[in-house]
Design a protein around this motif. Structure first.
Motif, PDB file in Angstrom:
ATOM      1  N   ILE A 161      78.231  -6.307  37.881  1.00  0.00           N
ATOM      2  CA  ILE A 161      78.469  -7.692  38.315  1.00  0.00           C
ATOM      3  C   ILE A 161      77.259  -8.152  39.109  1.00  0.00           C
ATOM      4  O   ILE A 161      76.700  -7.392  39.909  1.00  0.00           O
ATOM      5  CB  ILE A 161      79.779  -7.822  39.119  1.00  0.00           C
ATOM      6  CG1 ILE A 161      80.123  -9.290  39.352  1.00  0.00           C
ATOM      7  CG2 ILE A 161      79.717  -7.041  40.435  1.00  0.00           C
ATOM      8  CD1 ILE A 161      81.578  -9.538  39.682  1.00  0.00           C
ATOM      9  N   HIS A 162      76.838  -9.398  38.842  1.00  0.00           N
ATOM     10  CA  HIS A 162      75.640  -9.925  39.499  1.00  0.00           C
ATOM     11  C   HIS A 162      75.999 -11.282  40.121  1.00  0.00           C
ATOM     12  O   HIS A 162      76.622 -12.116  39.453  1.00  0.00           O
ATOM     13  CB  HIS A 162      74.509 -10.082  38.480  1.00  0.00           C
ATOM     14  CG  HIS A 162      73.225 -10.509  39.112  1.00  0.00           C
ATOM     15  ND1 HIS A 162      72.417  -9.628  39.809  1.00  0.00           N
ATOM     16  CD2 HIS A 162      72.623 -11.715  39.186  1.00  0.00           C
ATOM     17  CE1 HIS A 162      71.375 -10.287  40.279  1.00  0.00           C
ATOM     18  NE2 HIS A 162      71.465 -11.551  39.914  1.00  0.00           N
ATOM     19  N   PRO A 163      75.554 -11.539  41.348  1.00  0.00           N
ATOM     20  CA  PRO A 163      75.996 -12.757  42.036  1.00  0.00           C
ATOM     21  C   PRO A 163      75.139 -13.988  41.744  1.00  0.00           C
ATOM     22  O   PRO A 163      74.764 -14.722  42.656  1.00  0.00           O
ATOM     23  CB  PRO A 163      75.921 -12.354  43.510  1.00  0.00           C
ATOM     24  CG  PRO A 163      74.786 -11.395  43.567  1.00  0.00           C
ATOM     25  CD  PRO A 163      74.802 -10.651  42.258  1.00  0.00           C
TER      26      PRO A 163
ATOM     27  N   LEU B  41      81.303 -14.553  46.264  1.00  0.00           N
ATOM     28  CA  LEU B  41      82.072 -13.299  46.338  1.00  0.00           C
ATOM     29  C   LEU B  41      83.550 -13.523  45.997  1.00  0.00           C
ATOM     30  O   LEU B  41      84.174 -12.681  45.343  1.00  0.00           O
ATOM     31  CB  LEU B  41      81.920 -12.683  47.733  1.00  0.00           C
ATOM     32  CG  LEU B  41      82.294 -11.209  47.868  1.00  0.00           C
ATOM     33  CD1 LEU B  41      81.412 -10.315  46.984  1.00  0.00           C
ATOM     34  CD2 LEU B  41      82.182 -10.756  49.319  1.00  0.00           C
TER      35      LEU B  41
ATOM     36  N   GLY C  86      77.575   0.008  48.819  1.00  0.00           N
ATOM     37  CA  GLY C  86      77.726  -0.809  50.012  1.00  0.00           C
ATOM     38  C   GLY C  86      79.136  -0.901  50.548  1.00  0.00           C
ATOM     39  O   GLY C  86      79.873   0.072  50.578  1.00  0.00           O
ATOM     40  N   ARG C  87      79.491  -2.160  50.908  1.00  0.00           N
ATOM     41  CA  ARG C  87      80.756  -2.322  51.637  1.00  0.00           C
ATOM     42  C   ARG C  87      81.964  -2.110  50.742  1.00  0.00           C
ATOM     43  O   ARG C  87      83.043  -1.770  51.217  1.00  0.00           O
ATOM     44  CB  ARG C  87      80.768  -3.685  52.326  1.00  0.00           C
ATOM     45  CG  ARG C  87      81.161  -4.826  51.446  1.00  0.00           C
ATOM     46  CD  ARG C  87      80.760  -6.173  51.924  1.00  0.00           C
ATOM     47  NE  ARG C  87      80.212  -6.794  50.727  1.00  0.00           N
ATOM     48  CZ  ARG C  87      79.748  -7.992  50.634  1.00  0.00           C
ATOM     49  NH1 ARG C  87      79.676  -8.739  51.702  1.00  0.00           N
ATOM     50  NH2 ARG C  87      79.318  -8.461  49.493  1.00  0.00           N
ATOM     51  N   GLY C  88      81.858  -2.375  49.447  1.00  0.00           N
ATOM     52  CA  GLY C  88      82.959  -2.043  48.541  1.00  0.00           C
ATOM     53  C   GLY C  88      84.037  -3.100  48.403  1.00  0.00           C
ATOM     54  O   GLY C  88      85.163  -2.782  48.036  1.00  0.00           O
ATOM     55  N   SER C  89      83.696  -4.375  48.633  1.00  0.00           N
ATOM     56  CA  SER C  89      84.745  -5.395  48.514  1.00  0.00           C
ATOM     57  C   SER C  89      85.164  -5.577  47.049  1.00  0.00           C
ATOM     58  O   SER C  89      86.341  -5.820  46.766  1.00  0.00           O
ATOM     59  CB  SER C  89      84.312  -6.717  49.137  1.00  0.00           C
ATOM     60  OG  SER C  89      83.305  -7.329  48.368  1.00  0.00           O
ATOM     61  N   ASN C  90      84.218  -5.442  46.110  1.00  0.00           N
ATOM     62  CA  ASN C  90      84.604  -5.527  44.693  1.00  0.00           C
ATOM     63  C   ASN C  90      85.474  -4.331  44.315  1.00  0.00           C
ATOM     64  O   ASN C  90      86.467  -4.492  43.602  1.00  0.00           O
ATOM     65  CB  ASN C  90      83.363  -5.599  43.794  1.00  0.00           C
ATOM     66  CG  ASN C  90      82.841  -7.017  43.682  1.00  0.00           C
ATOM     67  OD1 ASN C  90      83.446  -7.860  43.024  1.00  0.00           O
ATOM     68  ND2 ASN C  90      81.738  -7.302  44.366  1.00  0.00           N
TER      69      ASN C  90
ATOM     70  N   GLU D  52      83.649 -13.373  42.388  1.00  0.00           N
ATOM     71  CA  GLU D  52      83.464 -11.987  41.927  1.00  0.00           C
ATOM     72  C   GLU D  52      84.785 -11.228  41.974  1.00  0.00           C
ATOM     73  O   GLU D  52      85.136 -10.502  41.041  1.00  0.00           O
ATOM     74  CB  GLU D  52      82.458 -11.252  42.829  1.00  0.00           C
ATOM     75  CG  GLU D  52      81.047 -11.774  42.730  1.00  0.00           C
ATOM     76  CD  GLU D  52      80.070 -10.922  43.538  1.00  0.00           C
ATOM     77  OE1 GLU D  52      80.193  -9.682  43.529  1.00  0.00           O
ATOM     78  OE2 GLU D  52      79.168 -11.495  44.183  1.00  0.00           O
TER      79      GLU D  52
ATOM     80  N   GLY E 200      77.741  -3.055  43.160  1.00  0.00           N
ATOM     81  CA  GLY E 200      76.845  -2.968  44.312  1.00  0.00           C
ATOM     82  C   GLY E 200      76.077  -1.661  44.309  1.00  0.00           C
ATOM     83  O   GLY E 200      75.760  -1.113  45.360  1.00  0.00           O
TER      84      GLY E 200
HETATM   85  C1  GRF Z   1      78.141  -8.042  45.075  1.00  0.00           C
HETATM   86  O1  GRF Z   1      77.641  -9.267  45.509  1.00  0.00           O
HETATM   87  C2  GRF Z   1      77.776  -7.800  43.636  1.00  0.00           C
HETATM   88  O2  GRF Z   1      77.647  -8.964  42.897  1.00  0.00           O
HETATM   89  C3  GRF Z   1      76.443  -7.113  43.751  1.00  0.00           C
HETATM   90  O3  GRF Z   1      76.531  -6.314  44.895  1.00  0.00           O
HETATM   91  C4  GRF Z   1      77.483  -6.853  45.793  1.00  0.00           C
HETATM   92  C5  GRF Z   1      78.459  -5.771  46.131  1.00  0.00           C
HETATM   93  O4  GRF Z   1      79.363  -6.182  47.126  1.00  0.00           O
HETATM   94  N1  GRF Z   1      76.125  -6.385  42.551  1.00  0.00           N
HETATM   95  P1  GRF Z   1      80.580  -5.237  47.533  1.00  0.00           P
HETATM   96  O5  GRF Z   1      79.999  -3.914  48.001  1.00  0.00           O
HETATM   97  O6  GRF Z   1      81.441  -5.076  46.332  1.00  0.00           O
HETATM   98  O7  GRF Z   1      81.281  -5.957  48.635  1.00  0.00           O
END
Ligand code: GRF
Length: 207
Positions: A108-110, A176, A10-14, A179, A88
């Protein structure tokens, strides 16, 4: 210096929060590659802008699960990966990859597992389920990956209060933020050899 592979769709914020900590020298690691099941995820642009190789893997291009798992393993071996980070990534990791990276693959799980986890609990669906259940506390879980969704050994959890008037979006935003703090923290502990397995529990030694 540990070598990391990041799987993200996905967007890759982590991923960005992890990369920042590596670039600032806080985590002794290098991102060896970024892998996605999405052909053009935002996370690829972030990785490419700093010269990190990216790979799109499409399960449908392989004749069977063994071939798919073999390809993933060959990529991880080629990049000499020490730790696999799921950030993600929504697909289940094939069993041979999980086995090869036992205690060296994290997710990681939210929410606070084992609640609000498992197949179908991803993205906003997690926060919607938390709100409709009426629980007053949710949070973030970082765990080792096993063959199932969200059931591996828990490494770290942190709580987030549910506020009256929260929407799935407002809750997701506060979760987030946590996270982005705890995932780099756990990765740093892994890279510094501070994650210990004691009688079936995971403990993290102080720095
Ligand atoms: C996060 O909420 C994480 O907990 C879940 O997927 C999402 C990924 O977000 N596993 P991002 O792409 O890192 O913004």
């Amino acid at each position: 210096m540990k070598r990391l592979a990041v799987f993200a769709s996905g967007r890759g914020s982590n991923f960005s929060s992890i990369l920042e900590q590596i670039q600032s020298g806080n985590i002794p690691a290098k991102v060896a590659c970024v892998i996605s099941d999405n052909p053009q995820p935002p996370v690829f642009s972030i990785a490419s802008s700093v010269g990190i190789p990216t790979h799109w893997i499409n399960r449908k291009q392989f004749s069977g699960g063994d071939e798919y798992a073999g390809f993933l393993l060959s990529l991880l071996v080629k990049y000499e990966v020490d730790l696999v980070i799921l950030a993600g990534f929504l697909k289940l990791m094939p069993a041979p990859v999980v086995k090869r990276f036992k205690n060296a693959m994290i997710n990681i799980h939210p929410a606070l597992l084992p609640n609000f986890g498992g197949q179908g609990y991803f993205g906003m669906k997690v926060h919607e389920a938390v709100l409709s259940s009426g629980v007053k506390t949710t949070g973030v879980t970082v765990h080792f990956v096993d063959e199932h969704y969200d059931t591996g050994s828990i490494i770290r959890q942190e709580k987030v209060d549910v506020r009256s008037g929260d929407t799935p979006e407002s809750l997701a935003h506060r979760v987030l933020e946590v996270e982005h703090r705890i995932y780099p923290w756990v990765i740093k502990a892994f890279c510094e050899g501070r994650i210990k397995h004691l009688n079936g529990r995971i403990e993290i030694e102080d720095e």
